[in-house]
Design a protein around this motif. Structure first.
Motif, PDB file in Angstrom:
ATOM      1  N   ASP A 258       0.804  -1.227   0.000  1.00  0.00           N
ATOM      2  CA  ASP A 258       0.000   0.000   0.000  1.00  0.00           C
ATOM      3  C   ASP A 258       0.835   1.275   0.000  1.00  0.00           C
ATOM      4  O   ASP A 258       0.359   2.328   0.431  1.00  0.00           O
ATOM      5  CB  ASP A 258      -0.969   0.026   1.186  1.00  0.00           C
ATOM      6  N   GLN A 259       2.066   1.186  -0.478  1.00  0.00           N
ATOM      7  CA  GLN A 259       2.919   2.363  -0.549  1.00  0.00           C
ATOM      8  C   GLN A 259       2.847   2.985  -1.941  1.00  0.00           C
ATOM      9  O   GLN A 259       2.519   2.317  -2.918  1.00  0.00           O
ATOM     10  CB  GLN A 259       4.368   1.998  -0.205  1.00  0.00           C
ATOM     11  N   THR A 260       3.176   4.245  -2.011  1.00  0.00           N
ATOM     12  CA  THR A 260       3.202   4.957  -3.277  1.00  0.00           C
ATOM     13  C   THR A 260       4.652   5.078  -3.715  1.00  0.00           C
ATOM     14  O   THR A 260       5.434   5.780  -3.078  1.00  0.00           O
ATOM     15  CB  THR A 260       2.580   6.364  -3.117  1.00  0.00           C
TER      16      THR A 260
END
Length: 136
Positions: A93-95
């Motif tokens: 869920d990281q950008t």
């Protein structure tokens, strides 16, 4: 044009080698596409990947599956589990900035840990799923 898979792999690589906690656990920036001869465990390698069209009528998009392998010779599972936990934390869920693409999402799908052939080596596998849109 760079493939979505290769662009994502480069971004994942950059995120992994930039993390000091992970480098400390690995004894250096030991993240490889191809492991140099004589490299000492533990280390991380890129495993199988796949890419399929995820386009809509408005956007060119790609669904990717990418695997990371954690290799250790520790007596127990704790070293491998700790490395895998750091990887999941860094990526799930990281950008990430992915050159030429917009990362819609990056998700941890599953993980597995097993002892392999020689009986001394543990192999952890982390499978990730990502969706990217091509920047036009």
């Amino acid at each position: 044009m760079t493939s979505a898979t290769w662009a994502l792999q480069r971004s994942i690589y950059a995120a992994l080698i930039a993390n000091q906690t992970l480098s400390d656990l690995l004894g250096g920036q030991h993240v490889f596409d191809h492991v140099p001869r004589g490299t000492v465990l533990p280390y991380i390698t890129f495993g199988p990947s796949s890419e399929r069209d995820w386009s809509t009528s408005d956007d060119i998009a790609h669904e990717l599956q990418i695997s990371l392998h954690v290799w250790t010779e520790a007596l127990g599972r704790s070293q491998a589990e700790e490395i895998m936990t750091v990887i999941r934390t860094l990526l799930h869920d990281q950008t990430l900035a992915v050159s030429g693409f917009r990362l819609i999402n990056l998700r941890h799908e599953d993980s597995a840990l097993k002892r392999v052939g020689d009986g001394d080596t543990l192999q952890g596998t982390i499978r990730l799923r990502a969706v990217l849109e091509t920047i036009t």
